[in-house]
Design a protein around this motif. Sequence first.
Motif, PDB file in Angstrom:
ATOM      1  N   PHE A 123      34.363  31.962  39.713  1.00 34.41           N
ATOM      2  CA  PHE A 123      33.828  33.182  39.091  1.00 34.41           C
ATOM      3  C   PHE A 123      34.023  34.354  40.045  1.00 34.41           C
ATOM      4  O   PHE A 123      33.083  34.838  40.659  1.00 34.41           O
ATOM      5  CB  PHE A 123      32.351  33.004  38.723  1.00 34.41           C
ATOM      6  CG  PHE A 123      31.753  34.189  38.031  1.00 34.41           C
ATOM      7  CD1 PHE A 123      32.142  34.534  36.752  1.00 34.41           C
ATOM      8  CD2 PHE A 123      30.814  34.975  38.657  1.00 34.41           C
ATOM      9  CE1 PHE A 123      31.595  35.632  36.108  1.00 34.41           C
ATOM     10  CE2 PHE A 123      30.261  36.079  38.016  1.00 34.41           C
ATOM     11  CZ  PHE A 123      30.657  36.406  36.746  1.00 34.41           C
ATOM     12  N   MET A 147      35.045  38.043  40.089  1.00 33.96           N
ATOM     13  CA  MET A 147      35.191  39.103  39.102  1.00 33.96           C
ATOM     14  C   MET A 147      34.785  40.424  39.729  1.00 33.96           C
ATOM     15  O   MET A 147      33.757  40.508  40.402  1.00 33.96           O
ATOM     16  CB  MET A 147      34.254  38.777  37.940  1.00 33.96           C
ATOM     17  CG  MET A 147      34.376  39.725  36.798  1.00 33.96           C
ATOM     18  SD  MET A 147      33.193  39.255  35.532  1.00 33.96           S
ATOM     19  CE  MET A 147      33.857  40.162  34.160  1.00 33.96           C
ATOM     20  N   ASP A 190      40.731  28.543  52.014  1.00 31.58           N
ATOM     21  CA  ASP A 190      41.504  28.062  50.873  1.00 31.58           C
ATOM     22  C   ASP A 190      42.571  29.100  50.563  1.00 31.58           C
ATOM     23  O   ASP A 190      42.256  30.272  50.365  1.00 31.58           O
ATOM     24  CB  ASP A 190      40.583  27.882  49.667  1.00 31.58           C
ATOM     25  CG  ASP A 190      41.316  27.446  48.425  1.00 31.58           C
ATOM     26  OD1 ASP A 190      41.332  26.242  48.153  1.00 31.58           O
ATOM     27  OD2 ASP A 190      41.899  28.320  47.733  1.00 31.58           O
ATOM     28  N   GLN A 225      44.701  29.702  48.007  1.00 32.01           N
ATOM     29  CA  GLN A 225      44.694  30.363  46.693  1.00 32.01           C
ATOM     30  C   GLN A 225      43.584  31.419  46.632  1.00 32.01           C
ATOM     31  O   GLN A 225      43.802  32.552  46.210  1.00 32.01           O
ATOM     32  CB  GLN A 225      44.480  29.304  45.616  1.00 32.01           C
ATOM     33  CG  GLN A 225      44.763  29.814  44.207  1.00 32.01           C
ATOM     34  CD  GLN A 225      44.184  28.879  43.156  1.00 32.01           C
ATOM     35  OE1 GLN A 225      43.977  27.680  43.377  1.00 32.01           O
ATOM     36  NE2 GLN A 225      43.919  29.435  41.974  1.00 32.01           N
ATOM     37  N   LEU A 226      42.416  31.032  47.097  1.00 36.32           N
ATOM     38  CA  LEU A 226      41.282  31.950  47.131  1.00 36.32           C
ATOM     39  C   LEU A 226      41.579  33.134  48.043  1.00 36.32           C
ATOM     40  O   LEU A 226      41.271  34.283  47.718  1.00 36.32           O
ATOM     41  CB  LEU A 226      40.031  31.198  47.610  1.00 36.32           C
ATOM     42  CG  LEU A 226      38.719  31.973  47.614  1.00 36.32           C
ATOM     43  CD1 LEU A 226      38.236  32.206  46.196  1.00 36.32           C
ATOM     44  CD2 LEU A 226      37.649  31.233  48.412  1.00 36.32           C
ATOM     45  N   ALA A 227      42.207  32.840  49.194  1.00 36.01           N
ATOM     46  CA  ALA A 227      42.505  33.885  50.168  1.00 36.01           C
ATOM     47  C   ALA A 227      43.421  34.950  49.565  1.00 36.01           C
ATOM     48  O   ALA A 227      43.154  36.143  49.676  1.00 36.01           O
ATOM     49  CB  ALA A 227      43.141  33.272  51.410  1.00 36.01           C
ATOM     50  N   GLN A 267      43.922  35.671  46.465  1.00 32.71           N
ATOM     51  CA  GLN A 267      43.213  36.393  45.411  1.00 32.71           C
ATOM     52  C   GLN A 267      42.250  37.430  45.998  1.00 32.71           C
ATOM     53  O   GLN A 267      42.228  38.589  45.575  1.00 32.71           O
ATOM     54  CB  GLN A 267      42.447  35.377  44.552  1.00 32.71           C
ATOM     55  CG  GLN A 267      41.847  35.983  43.299  1.00 32.71           C
ATOM     56  CD  GLN A 267      41.089  34.950  42.466  1.00 32.71           C
ATOM     57  OE1 GLN A 267      41.011  33.777  42.827  1.00 32.71           O
ATOM     58  NE2 GLN A 267      40.539  35.405  41.354  1.00 32.71           N
ATOM     59  N   LEU A 268      41.484  37.019  47.002  1.00 35.54           N
ATOM     60  CA  LEU A 268      40.498  37.940  47.584  1.00 35.54           C
ATOM     61  C   LEU A 268      41.169  39.071  48.357  1.00 35.54           C
ATOM     62  O   LEU A 268      40.732  40.225  48.293  1.00 35.54           O
ATOM     63  CB  LEU A 268      39.530  37.176  48.488  1.00 35.54           C
ATOM     64  CG  LEU A 268      38.517  36.292  47.752  1.00 35.54           C
ATOM     65  CD1 LEU A 268      37.670  35.519  48.745  1.00 35.54           C
ATOM     66  CD2 LEU A 268      37.628  37.134  46.845  1.00 35.54           C
ATOM     67  N   ASP A 272      22.626  32.221  42.123  1.00 32.75           N
ATOM     68  CA  ASP A 272      24.068  32.065  42.154  1.00 32.75           C
ATOM     69  C   ASP A 272      24.587  32.712  40.882  1.00 32.75           C
ATOM     70  O   ASP A 272      23.948  32.545  39.836  1.00 32.75           O
ATOM     71  CB  ASP A 272      24.417  30.564  42.183  1.00 32.75           C
ATOM     72  CG  ASP A 272      25.873  30.314  42.528  1.00 32.75           C
ATOM     73  OD1 ASP A 272      26.495  31.203  43.129  1.00 32.75           O
ATOM     74  OD2 ASP A 272      26.379  29.230  42.204  1.00 32.75           O
ATOM     75  N   PRO A 273      25.684  33.441  40.853  1.00 28.75           N
ATOM     76  CA  PRO A 273      26.553  33.860  41.962  1.00 28.75           C
ATOM     77  C   PRO A 273      25.957  34.999  42.807  1.00 28.75           C
ATOM     78  O   PRO A 273      24.781  35.324  42.643  1.00 28.75           O
ATOM     79  CB  PRO A 273      27.806  34.331  41.219  1.00 28.75           C
ATOM     80  CG  PRO A 273      27.323  34.738  39.872  1.00 28.75           C
ATOM     81  CD  PRO A 273      26.159  33.873  39.561  1.00 28.75           C
ATOM     82  N   ILE A 274      26.802  35.578  43.663  1.00 28.55           N
ATOM     83  CA  ILE A 274      26.376  36.709  44.479  1.00 28.55           C
ATOM     84  C   ILE A 274      27.360  37.864  44.301  1.00 28.55           C
ATOM     85  O   ILE A 274      28.495  37.646  43.897  1.00 28.55           O
ATOM     86  CB  ILE A 274      26.304  36.327  45.979  1.00 28.55           C
ATOM     87  CG1 ILE A 274      27.643  35.730  46.445  1.00 28.55           C
ATOM     88  CG2 ILE A 274      25.174  35.348  46.231  1.00 28.55           C
ATOM     89  CD1 ILE A 274      27.685  35.379  47.933  1.00 28.55           C
ATOM     90  N   SER A 286      31.907  39.783  42.278  1.00 21.97           N
ATOM     91  CA  SER A 286      30.962  38.680  42.242  1.00 21.97           C
ATOM     92  C   SER A 286      31.729  37.405  42.550  1.00 21.97           C
ATOM     93  O   SER A 286      32.922  37.295  42.257  1.00 21.97           O
ATOM     94  CB  SER A 286      30.291  38.581  40.881  1.00 21.97           C
ATOM     95  OG  SER A 286      31.211  38.057  39.963  1.00 21.97           O
ATOM     96  N   ILE A 287      31.049  36.480  43.200  1.00 22.17           N
ATOM     97  CA  ILE A 287      31.686  35.248  43.631  1.00 22.17           C
ATOM     98  C   ILE A 287      30.611  34.170  43.663  1.00 22.17           C
ATOM     99  O   ILE A 287      29.438  34.469  43.897  1.00 22.17           O
ATOM    100  CB  ILE A 287      32.351  35.469  45.026  1.00 22.17           C
ATOM    101  CG1 ILE A 287      33.142  34.263  45.478  1.00 22.17           C
ATOM    102  CG2 ILE A 287      31.320  35.852  46.089  1.00 22.17           C
ATOM    103  CD1 ILE A 287      34.023  34.552  46.706  1.00 22.17           C
ATOM    104  N   ARG A 288      30.995  32.934  43.376  1.00 26.13           N
ATOM    105  CA  ARG A 288      29.998  31.852  43.417  1.00 26.13           C
ATOM    106  C   ARG A 288      29.767  31.422  44.855  1.00 26.13           C
ATOM    107  O   ARG A 288      30.638  31.575  45.708  1.00 26.13           O
ATOM    108  CB  ARG A 288      30.485  30.668  42.577  1.00 26.13           C
ATOM    109  CG  ARG A 288      30.364  30.923  41.108  1.00 26.13           C
ATOM    110  CD  ARG A 288      30.715  29.691  40.312  1.00 26.13           C
ATOM    111  NE  ARG A 288      30.709  29.969  38.883  1.00 26.13           N
ATOM    112  CZ  ARG A 288      31.387  29.240  37.991  1.00 26.13           C
ATOM    113  NH1 ARG A 288      32.109  28.211  38.396  1.00 26.13           N
ATOM    114  NH2 ARG A 288      31.314  29.542  36.713  1.00 26.13           N
ATOM    115  N   GLU A 346      32.279  29.196  46.488  1.00 29.45           N
ATOM    116  CA  GLU A 346      33.498  29.890  46.908  1.00 29.45           C
ATOM    117  C   GLU A 346      33.228  30.694  48.184  1.00 29.45           C
ATOM    118  O   GLU A 346      34.066  30.759  49.088  1.00 29.45           O
ATOM    119  CB  GLU A 346      33.994  30.807  45.792  1.00 29.45           C
ATOM    120  CG  GLU A 346      34.507  30.035  44.594  1.00 29.45           C
ATOM    121  CD  GLU A 346      34.654  30.883  43.335  1.00 29.45           C
ATOM    122  OE1 GLU A 346      35.667  30.735  42.653  1.00 29.45           O
ATOM    123  OE2 GLU A 346      33.753  31.699  43.041  1.00 29.45           O
TER     124      GLU A 346
END
Lengths: 660, 75
Positions: free
Chosen positions: A432, A434, B20, B22-24, B26-27, B48-50, B60-62, B65
């Motif tokens: 999630f 976003m 990670d 893929q996450l990197a 993207q962020l 959760d999330p934050i 926002s991210i869980r 993650e």
Amino acid sequence: MSATINNPLNVLLVGNPNTGKSTLFNALTGLHQKVGNFPGVTVDKKSGSFKLNETIVEVIDLPGTYNLTPNSEDEKVTEQFIRKANNEDVIVVVADVTNLKRNLLLLTQIVDLGKKVVLVLNMMDLLQKNNQEINVAKLASLIGIQVIPLNAQLGKGVGELKLAVLKATKGSIHFIDENNSDGAVDETMKRYQKINQIVDQCLTLKGEDKNVGLTRKIDNIITHKYYGYLIFLSLMLIIFQAIFSWSSYPMELIENGFLFVGEWLENTLPPGLLNDLVVNGIVAGLSGVFVFVPQIAILFAFIIILEDTGYMSRVSFLMDRILRQFGLNGKSIIPLLSSTACAVPAIMSTRTITNFKERLITIMVAPLISCSARIPVYTLLIALVIPKDKTIGFFNLQGLLMMGLYLIGFLAALAAAWVMKMLIQSKERSSFIMEMPIYRMPRWKNVGLSIFSKVKVFLLDAGKIIVAISIILWVLSSYAPTGKFEQIEAKYAHVETDNYLSQNKTDDNLSQENIDDIQSKIAAEKLEASYAGIIGKTIEPLIQPIGFDWKIGISLVTSFAAREVFVGTMATLYSVGDEDNTSSIREKMMMAKNTKTGEKLYTLATTLSLLIFYAFAMQCMATLAVVYRETKSYKWPLIQLVYMGVLAYASSFIVYHLFS
Amino acid sequence: MATLDQLKENESGIILNISDEQLAVQLLAMGFILGEQVRLERVAPLHDPIIVSSGTNYLSIRKNEAKLIEIDTTN
């Protein structure tokens, strides 16, 4: 000029989400736009055109993306379009100038692909408010492309952009070598280093973004543990009340307008078949569509405004933890709420959900949420059993029942999602991530244009189906197997003669009533004997257990393609035989009697059963088509059709027996 | 090593590493750049999330993650 009418110049509009891309698209193309096959904000390919110096320029507005490594189906569309752009095509990168570094990442990737690029620096007014300055000429010369400062909201710089597109160039520098062997993370960091060098030379920082502080304050309230949910529920309540109370006056106007036109046409056209077809087939059907434009426009307006201000993202944030329990994602809330307008764009907007299982479940349950096509059906049926001005305290009872139906749809969607979560296996990671855009005032021109284009699509798409079905229905209900109508006429012939004879002896008014009564009896029997009647009668045994008769049966058949056809069908069915055509469908249905028992047909039990049936049944070809397109399989739309059908029938059965 | 999910509301740190890939990617593309400051803005009502921010970027991210994002909280 190389571009001609047959071979126009293609411009692709790309950029990060929330950079004002759609506003710019509207400013460039005005009303010369088409929205793919379906309505939707930027979920599908949106294209338009403008003309400059004899050159036709085709503009395609692509979904927002941060880079060329797509994480969702939505971003994949943009990535594919960018990679496939040919040597002549121009890519316009729209950047939010107040967040330049991040926005330039995508630009560096496109420049490195060797495409023709123009960079738009949008939101120049905000930059000035933040006391920042940018050297546009320097930025342009460092990258070797045209850079256009712009304020899309005021339309400032749009003319310059049009000219720049015609003389667009490829970038003069390479950010990363082609044979670079770094991993994706290192490559991105290298791009940022180069971007930093460029931005440091062009941008002078003087102040801090003031909007961030305001956004923090608003978030304190909107995402508050109690107020957050309270605000959300109150907003929903206000929306449903507004749909009812604001729309009643314009709806009455439209309804009366069509009655007037119908009467005028009936008196103007020569009497006969054509007259009957136009008045009772086409005008009655069209009236059934147009009358709901106010409600649909209000609903779309609210959804577009909530999205435009940044509120919808916060609702996702609030709901993620809850929706996760049901196999959905916080991002599912946007498709689910959009489904209250129309499931088709809603299902397309699920492309932002990266996890396939969560996306699939969202697609499968979205049509259970009551859409605007149900509004006509609900409005008509609710009005049959609940008086217009009945209130409970502050609330209008009709509005409350309507809200109850939406709530039932939402709960059913959650329940169905939970079941599917248990049934579908997946090991894919759920995420999630976003963006929470900074709050801002809605851009009213955008809101207006979006409402306009959505209502237009509703009228054109739904209107076409409804008029076609109205005509078919009129034919089916005006004709019967040979000899049937003649038999009925013969049966009543002697009654009419008797009446005529007795007329001389008794009071004139009374016998006139008798004749009217007989005529409507003839009409009713003719309808029953007609082809439409035969169809309805055939399925009657199947729908009798849930309280429906053969006339409702006909409507179920015709509204299989689209729910809103129900109203048009009712209009046509009940117009046949109403020679004066003076009362509205609602009045006619209220007076309708069960042909067997002679009692009132639309009792509370039958009406509620019918409402529940329309709330749950999958009666929309467009939705099934888009589910097929999005899941690339016949399996899912078929499962959807069956499970929703079973749910509808079972629920109607229970409701009918509870209330009768 | 501290990770982003351990911050409290209104605390910040410097992004050191995102474990990670893929996450990197993207962020990074969303403006969360290694070596820059990150701040925990809000925790959702159900914990959760934050919402986290870096510069003018808000997302926002869980928590699971955020756990993959290593940060330095020494100042």
